[in-house]
Enzyme design. Structure first.
Site, mmCIF file in Angstrom:
data_model
loop_
_atom_site.group_PDB
_atom_site.id
_atom_site.type_symbol
_atom_site.label_atom_id
_atom_site.label_comp_id
_atom_site.label_asym_id
_atom_site.label_seq_id
_atom_site.Cartn_x
_atom_site.Cartn_y
_atom_site.Cartn_z
ATOM 1 N N SER A 1 0.840 -1.153 -0.327
ATOM 2 C CA SER A 1 0.024 -0.038 0.035
ATOM 3 C C SER A 1 0.903 1.214 0.054
ATOM 4 C CB SER A 1 -0.980 0.068 1.250
ATOM 5 O OG SER A 1 -0.275 -0.260 2.331
ATOM 6 N N ASP B 1 8.637 -3.287 -5.395
ATOM 7 C CA ASP B 1 7.200 -2.740 -5.157
ATOM 8 C C ASP B 1 6.804 -1.492 -5.930
ATOM 9 O OD1 ASP B 1 7.462 -4.458 -3.097
ATOM 10 O OD2 ASP B 1 7.455 -3.451 -1.594
HETATM 11 C C1 GLA Z 1 9.405 -5.811 0.864
HETATM 12 C C2 GLA Z 1 10.234 -4.590 0.077
HETATM 13 C C3 GLA Z 1 10.602 -5.207 -1.390
HETATM 14 C C4 GLA Z 1 11.325 -6.512 -1.336
HETATM 15 C C5 GLA Z 1 10.304 -7.494 -0.511
HETATM 16 C C6 GLA Z 1 10.788 -8.622 -0.344
HETATM 17 O O1 GLA Z 1 8.212 -5.697 0.050
HETATM 18 O O2 GLA Z 1 9.754 -3.476 0.126
HETATM 19 O O3 GLA Z 1 11.521 -4.109 -1.814
HETATM 20 O O4 GLA Z 1 12.479 -6.572 -0.958
HETATM 21 O O5 GLA Z 1 9.888 -6.887 0.651
HETATM 22 O O6 GLA Z 1 10.979 -9.412 -1.656
#
Ligand code: GLA
Length: 378
Positions: free
Chosen positions: A125, A170
Site C-alpha cells: 500500500s 514494489d
Molecule cells: C518488501 C520490500 C521489497 C522486497 C520485498 C521482499 O516488500 O519493500 O523491496 O525486498 O519486501 O521481496
C-alpha cells in the site's frame, strides 16, 4: 459506490467543483523472487486490482493539500519547505521531496484520496501511495516520467525519507505493470519483460491476519547479511554469484550468512525458471518452484512465521492448488497461491477451514486480476 466516484463526490463537496485529474496506482503481489530485489536480482510480481486513487486539481500557491477519506484526516504542506510528519502523510511529503531531488519543477495541488489496498498486509500500500502521488504531481505540474523514474523516486522516499532500506520491486511493479501479465524485473538494469499469466488459473492472495512492521523487523539485518556475503564472494551483489560459485566458495562463510546467500542464489534461478515455465504454460513446474521458494524463505532466509507456514501448507493441500508460498517481506502478511480456475470455491473453503483450525485465526482470501500500472485516468 466505486472508489473513484466516491472521491470525485467528496472533492466536489469540498471545493465546489469537480477535480481536474483522477490518478490511480495499484498494490502488488509477488509470485516469486523474494528478497532478491536489493541483491540486484530478479523478481516476478504482478499488480493487483486494488489501488489508491487521488482526485485533484492544481493550485497556484505551491502547497499540497490532501484529504484521505480512509483515514479521515488531511495534510497540508508548502513545496518550498517540506518537513517531516507522521503516518500516511509522511509518504506524501517524502515523495514530493524525492521528486524535487531529481530537479523537476513541482506545482501544488488539492486532492482527495481513497483506496482498497489493505494497509500493512504486505501488498505494498505504501508503494501504491507513492506512485499515486507521483502521478498526481505529473498531472498537476504537466510533466511525465518513465516507470523507472517514478519507481526510483518512490524508493528514494522509502530509503531516505521514511528510513526503510527496501528494494525497488514494489514501486517498479506499481509503476510498470501490464494487465493480464506478471512482470519479470531485472532489479539491476530495471529492464522488464511481461509474461502472460497461465490460462485457466487464478492468483489467490491469502491474508494470514498477522501484521508486520518492515522497520522493526529483521529486514535491514537480512540486507546487511546479504551485503556481507557479497563481499565474501568478491562481487557487487549476490546476483553475480552462480550456483557453481556458491558451492565452490561458500565454505568460508559462517551461518546464518551462508544460508541467506544460498536463498538468494537459488531464488534468482527459481525466478528465471518460473518466468520460463509461465511463458511456456507449464503450471506444474511453476507451482513446484513456488513451493520451493517458500521452503527456502522459511529455512534459509528465515523470514516466514508459523501462520505463513500454516497458510502455505493448507493452501497446497486444498483442491486446485498448483503452488503456494509466502509473499512480500515476510514475518506475517500474505501468502500467494496459483489455483485452477474451476476449483476456486472449494480451494477457498478448504484453505480457510484448515488455516482456522491450525491457528485459530480467520484468513481473508482474495482472488485477483493482474492490472495495469499507475495511470492518469483523466
Ligand atoms: C518488501 C520490500 C521489497 C522486497 C520485498 C521482499 O516488500 O519493500 O523491496 O525486498 O519486501 O521481496
Amino acid at each position: 459506490m466505486l472508489i473513484q466516484q466516491r472521491i470525485t463526490d467528496v472533492f466536489a463537496n469540498r471545493y465546489g467543483t469537480g477535480p481536474r485529474y483522477l490518478v490511480r496506482a495499484p498494490g502488488r503481489v509477488n509470485l516469486i523472487g523474494e528478497h532478491t530485489d536489493y541483491n540486484d536480482g530478479f523478481v516476478l510480481p504482478m499488480a493487483i486490482d486494488r489501488a489508491i486513487w487521488i482526485a485533484l486539481s492544481p493550485r497556484d500557491d505551491r502547497r499540497v493539500v490532501l484529504h484521505s477519506v480512509d483515514f479521515d484526516s488531511e495534510i497540508s504542506f508548502p513545496l518550498d519547505r517540506i518537513g517531516k510528519t507522521s503516518g500516511w502523510g509522511d509518504y506524501v511529503h517524502g515523495t514530493a521531496w524525492a521528486l524535487q531531488q531529481t530537479g523537476v519543477g513541482l506545482c501544488g495541488w488539492s486532492g482527495v484520496m481513497a483506496g482498497d489496498v489493505p494497509v500493512g498486509a504486505g501488498l505494498s500500500s505504501s508503494a501504491a501511495l507513492e506512485m499515486a502521488v507521483v502521478q498526481a504531481f505529473c498531472a498537476a505540474s504537466g510533466f511525465s516520467l518513465s516507470p523507472k523514474e517514478m519507481a526510483k523516486a518512490g524508493q528514494a522516499c522509502e530509503n531516505q525519507w521514511i528510513g526503510v532500506n527496501s528494494g525497488i520491486m514494489d514501486q517498479m511493479i506499481s509503476a510498470a505493470a501490464v494487465a493480464g501479465r506478471a512482470l519479470l524485473i531485472d532489479c539491476r538494469s530495471l529492464e522488464t519483460r511481461a509474461v502472460p499469466l497461465p490460462e485457466k488459473t487464478v492468483v489467490a492472495i491469502l491474508d494470514t491476519g498477522v501484521r508486520r512492521g518492515l522497520v522493526d523487523s529483521a529486514y535491514n539485518q537480512r540486507r546487511q547479511q546479504c551485503e556481507e556475503a557479497a563481499r565474501h564472494f568478491g562481487v557487487i551483489a549476490l546476483r553475480d554469484v552462480s550456483t557453481e560459485q556458491f558451492h565452490a566458495e561458500s565454505a568460508g562463510l559462517s551461518d546464518p550468512v551462508r544460508s541467506r546467500a544460498r536463498h538468494i542464489v537459488t531464488e534468482n534461478q527459481r525466478t528465471l525458471d518460473a518466468a520460463h515455465a509461465m511463458a511456456a504454460g507449464d503450471v506444474i513446474r511453476l507451482g513446484r518452484l513456488m513451493g520451493q521458494s517458500h521452503v527456502s524463505l522459511r529455512d534459509d532466509f528465515e523470514v516466514s512465521c508459523q501462520q505463513l507456514n500454516a497458510m502455505s501448507v493448507c493452501a497446497q493441500a486444498a483442491p486446485g492448488c498448483l503452488g503456494a508460498r509466502m509473499t512480500g517481506g515476510g514475518f506475517g502478511g500474505c501468502a500467494v497461491a496459483l489455483v485452477e480456475e474451476t476449483e476456486v470455491d472449494r480451494f477457498a473453503r478448504q484453505t480457510a477451514q484448515c488455516y482456522e483450525s491450525a491457528t485459530g485465526l480467520l484468513p481473508k482470501i482474495y482472488f485477483c486480476r493482474a492490472e495495469n500500472g499507475a495511470s492518469i485516468v483523466f
